[in-house]
Write a protein that holds these residues in place. Structure first.
Motif, mmCIF file in Angstrom:
data_model
loop_
_atom_site.group_PDB
_atom_site.id
_atom_site.type_symbol
_atom_site.label_atom_id
_atom_site.label_comp_id
_atom_site.label_asym_id
_atom_site.label_seq_id
_atom_site.Cartn_x
_atom_site.Cartn_y
_atom_site.Cartn_z
ATOM 1 N N SER A 222 -2.512 6.919 -9.461
ATOM 2 C CA SER A 222 -1.753 8.064 -8.956
ATOM 3 C C SER A 222 -0.262 7.983 -9.204
ATOM 4 O O SER A 222 0.420 9.010 -9.258
ATOM 5 C CB SER A 222 -2.006 8.221 -7.458
ATOM 6 N N HIS A 223 0.286 6.761 -9.350
ATOM 7 C CA HIS A 223 1.737 6.657 -9.492
ATOM 8 C C HIS A 223 2.132 5.349 -10.169
ATOM 9 O O HIS A 223 1.559 4.297 -9.887
ATOM 10 C CB HIS A 223 2.419 6.732 -8.126
ATOM 11 N N VAL A 224 3.127 5.440 -11.046
ATOM 12 C CA VAL A 224 3.755 4.260 -11.653
ATOM 13 C C VAL A 224 5.255 4.384 -11.443
ATOM 14 O O VAL A 224 5.855 5.408 -11.785
ATOM 15 C CB VAL A 224 3.442 4.145 -13.155
ATOM 16 N N GLU A 225 5.853 3.369 -10.860
ATOM 17 C CA GLU A 225 7.296 3.361 -10.597
ATOM 18 C C GLU A 225 7.937 2.223 -11.388
ATOM 19 O O GLU A 225 7.927 1.060 -10.974
ATOM 20 C CB GLU A 225 7.565 3.166 -9.102
ATOM 21 N N SER A 234 0.215 2.442 -8.082
ATOM 22 C CA SER A 234 -0.586 2.874 -6.938
ATOM 23 C C SER A 234 -1.842 3.552 -7.448
ATOM 24 O O SER A 234 -1.789 4.355 -8.393
ATOM 25 C CB SER A 234 0.202 3.854 -6.053
ATOM 26 N N ALA A 235 -3.001 3.241 -6.818
ATOM 27 C CA ALA A 235 -4.272 3.823 -7.258
ATOM 28 C C ALA A 235 -5.205 3.994 -6.075
ATOM 29 O O ALA A 235 -4.992 3.417 -4.993
ATOM 30 C CB ALA A 235 -4.916 2.945 -8.325
ATOM 31 N N GLY A 268 -9.485 2.004 0.435
ATOM 32 C CA GLY A 268 -9.681 2.401 -0.948
ATOM 33 C C GLY A 268 -8.395 2.660 -1.696
ATOM 34 O O GLY A 268 -8.420 3.123 -2.850
ATOM 35 N N SER A 269 -7.260 2.376 -1.072
ATOM 36 C CA SER A 269 -5.965 2.491 -1.742
ATOM 37 C C SER A 269 -5.478 1.098 -2.097
ATOM 38 O O SER A 269 -5.573 0.175 -1.291
ATOM 39 C CB SER A 269 -4.961 3.192 -0.823
ATOM 40 N N PHE A 270 -4.933 0.947 -3.311
ATOM 41 C CA PHE A 270 -4.429 -0.371 -3.695
ATOM 42 C C PHE A 270 -3.188 -0.213 -4.557
ATOM 43 O O PHE A 270 -3.022 0.777 -5.280
ATOM 44 C CB PHE A 270 -5.501 -1.207 -4.399
ATOM 45 N N THR A 271 -2.287 -1.168 -4.425
ATOM 46 C CA THR A 271 -1.028 -1.166 -5.161
ATOM 47 C C THR A 271 -0.895 -2.464 -5.937
ATOM 48 O O THR A 271 -1.469 -3.493 -5.568
ATOM 49 C CB THR A 271 0.174 -1.013 -4.210
#
Length: 536
Positions: A222-225, A234-235, A268-271
């Protein structure tokens, strides 16, 4: 706190002003009725200077500009009934209709009026962080909890039946609250329709709504910073599966799997954190969940930027004021010298006592500035920003220079001669005779303009490392002498990996509490060769 920025401009006209005031008062005694009494009341803002409440977890944050007091409580404190244990006001001020003789409700901001010649409206606010969670076994991504709307949203795979979901754990209220139905230890729910829960704490009831949605995606990046040498990912995927990340240099054929030590999972969220990347380089990343892969995302790292004059080799003397930049250069750093030289010489200036034996370093010396016993202690200091003006015997500063990169650490060299604290303000009287303390710190902030520092106690505003405007902060300090140049290094602690700063503050001071006109006459801090680092 701003650690050590002060100005010592003492007005030699103060005696004349006082004599004139007395003379005018005497004339007034002999001419009653001849002079119209239209002199306005003095304009002195009535401030709350200290504020303490039973059970608070840290010192109260007092903003004399916004006229607010923010009190932080742990979640086991009943903010509907708070005992205020004490407060102090500007001398001469009073609190109208003082409500603090009994417990007060701080679940909403409490308005109070402080009077000194005129009325000033203040707000007392409570800040309470409550840990909340609502996890369903096998959910996809992290639960979204909207505390203000009292709403929970959970995503699950489309293969799961909404009529029979297993809640792994749930907590929506503060410690000790009661949930109906009780799902604190898990349970089976039917989420075909929104589920209603009631949470009760300290006699107050809240109604919450749980929404469960079915989603089709198996894994989503979902996101790359991207920072300079670091990237944050973030996924979302199904909880409990083998979830992680892979990355590669753009154009390479082989993927590198991110180690588990660099991955943090929350249901279910992982960084993930990728380190040791090259600046201004393009990479590719993707998330995986078992054998399933997300779409590939391309990203480019940022530049590695160093602020100017980090070696403190550039100085020029303008009259009595030493400035930490070349005469024809652009100012980036500044000092409190404009205040200190009002009745003395610069107390921050160059020295040839350097780490390498060549060039210049910065010498920051704390001195008493004044005439006889009349004056103040002036802490030797240097900071990124600008000395704006002098307010009586106090300084007003624009703290910070424009900067939008995200360094991870700072290092440099320092040497310190420590003496006992010889001068204190009323707030710091307990430090008299204690060893002085030097400090070097760096902060990244995301304010729309430089942070204004005011050392005048009437409207004091100092830098707060815990302020909501702070993106990252780190420091080193010594409360003892350091006889030789010694390397130091500290890590910048980020509050968020996605917030982008607008300004960088780097400060060094021979006396940590110089903002409060507290320090040791003769403390000396030497600094040399500062550097920002961009990797972990």
């Amino acid at each position: 706190m701003t650690q050590g920025i002060m100005n010592a401009a003492i007005s030699v006209r103060s005696g004349f002003v006082a004599i004139t005031a007395v003379a005018l008062a005497a004339v007034g005694l002999f001419l009653p009725g001849c002079i119209k009494n239209d002199i306005p009341y003095p304009s002195i803002q009535a401030n709350i200077r200290t504020f303490n409440a039973e059970g608070q977890s840290q010192g109260s944050v007092i903003d004399s500009t916004a006229r607010t007091v923010t009190v932080t409580f742990p979640e086991n404190v009943n903010i509907y009934s708070v005992d205020v244990t004490g407060y102090t006001l500007t001398p001469g001020a009073e609190l109208l209709d003082d409500p603090f003789g009994a417990p007060v409700d701080l679940s909403v901001p409490l308005p109070v009026i402080v009077r000194l010649y005129q009325d000033y409206n203040w707000l007392i606010r409570a800040q309470q962080t409550v840990e909340r969670y609502f996890d369903i076994e096998g959910q996809v991504g992290a639960t979204v909890i909207d505390a203000a709307a009292r709403r929970v949203v959970v995503d699950v795979p489309e293969s799961m039946s909404l009529s029979s979901l297993h809640v792994a754990r749930a907590k929506l209220g503060p410690t000790g609250s009661v949930m109906t139905p009780d799902l604190s230890d898990g349970g089976i729910i039917d989420a075909t329709n929104p589920l209603r829960l009631v949470v009760e704490a300290w006699g107050h009831r809240q109604s919450w709504t749980i929404y469960v949605r079915q989603v089709t995606a198996k894994v989503t990046l979902s996101h790359v910073e991207p920072w300079t040498c670091v990237a944050w990912l973030s996924a979302q995927a199904e909880a409990g599966r083998d979830n992680g990340f892979e990355y590669r240099l753009k154009g390479d054929s082989e993927w590198t799997r991110l180690p588990e030590s660099e991955i943090t999972s929350n249901g279910g969220s992982f960084t993930g954190r990728i380190i040791h990347l090259d600046p201004t380089t393009t990479y590719e990343a993707r998330a995986y969940s078992g054998e399933d892969l997300s779409e590939t995302v391309e990203f480019t790292t940022e530049e590695a930027i160093q602020p100017p004059n980090m070696d403190f080799d550039s100085w020029w003397l303008d009259g009595k004021v030493w400035n930490p930049w070349a005469e024809d250069g652009i100012p980036y750093w500044d000092t409190g010298n404009k205040g200190a030289t009002t009745l003395g010489t610069s107390n921050t200036f160059p020295t040839d006592e350097t780490v390498s034996g060549s060039g210049w370093a910065g010498r920051l010396e704390t001195r008493f500035v004044g005439i006889g016993t009349v004056g103040k202690i002036a802490a030797g200091n240097i900071f990124t920003g600008r000395y704006v003006r002098t307010d009586g015997t106090n300084g007003i500063l624009a703290f910070g220079r424009e900067f939008d990169k995200r360094p991870t650490r700072m290092r440099g060299y320092l040497k310190y001669t420590d003496v006992a604290i010889s001068h204190v303000s009323a707030e710091m009287s307990h430090l008299m005779g204690e060893p002085d303390t030097c400090i070097v710190y760096a902060a990244l902030i995301d304010t729309p303009e430089p942070f204004e520092i005011r050392t005048n106690p009437r409207n004091r505003q100092l830098f707060d490392p815990n302020g909501d405007y702070v993106v990252a902060y780190g420091k080193v300090q010594f409360g003892e002498s350091v006889s030789e140049y010694t390397p130091f290094e500290f890590t910048l602690d980020y509050r968020s990996t996605t917030r982008r700063p607008t300004y960088i503050i780097i400060t060094a001071s021979a006396s940590k509490y110089g903002d409060y006109f507290t320090g040791g006459n003769g403390s000396v801090l030497l600094i040399d060769d500062f550097e920002l680092l961009y990797d972990y």
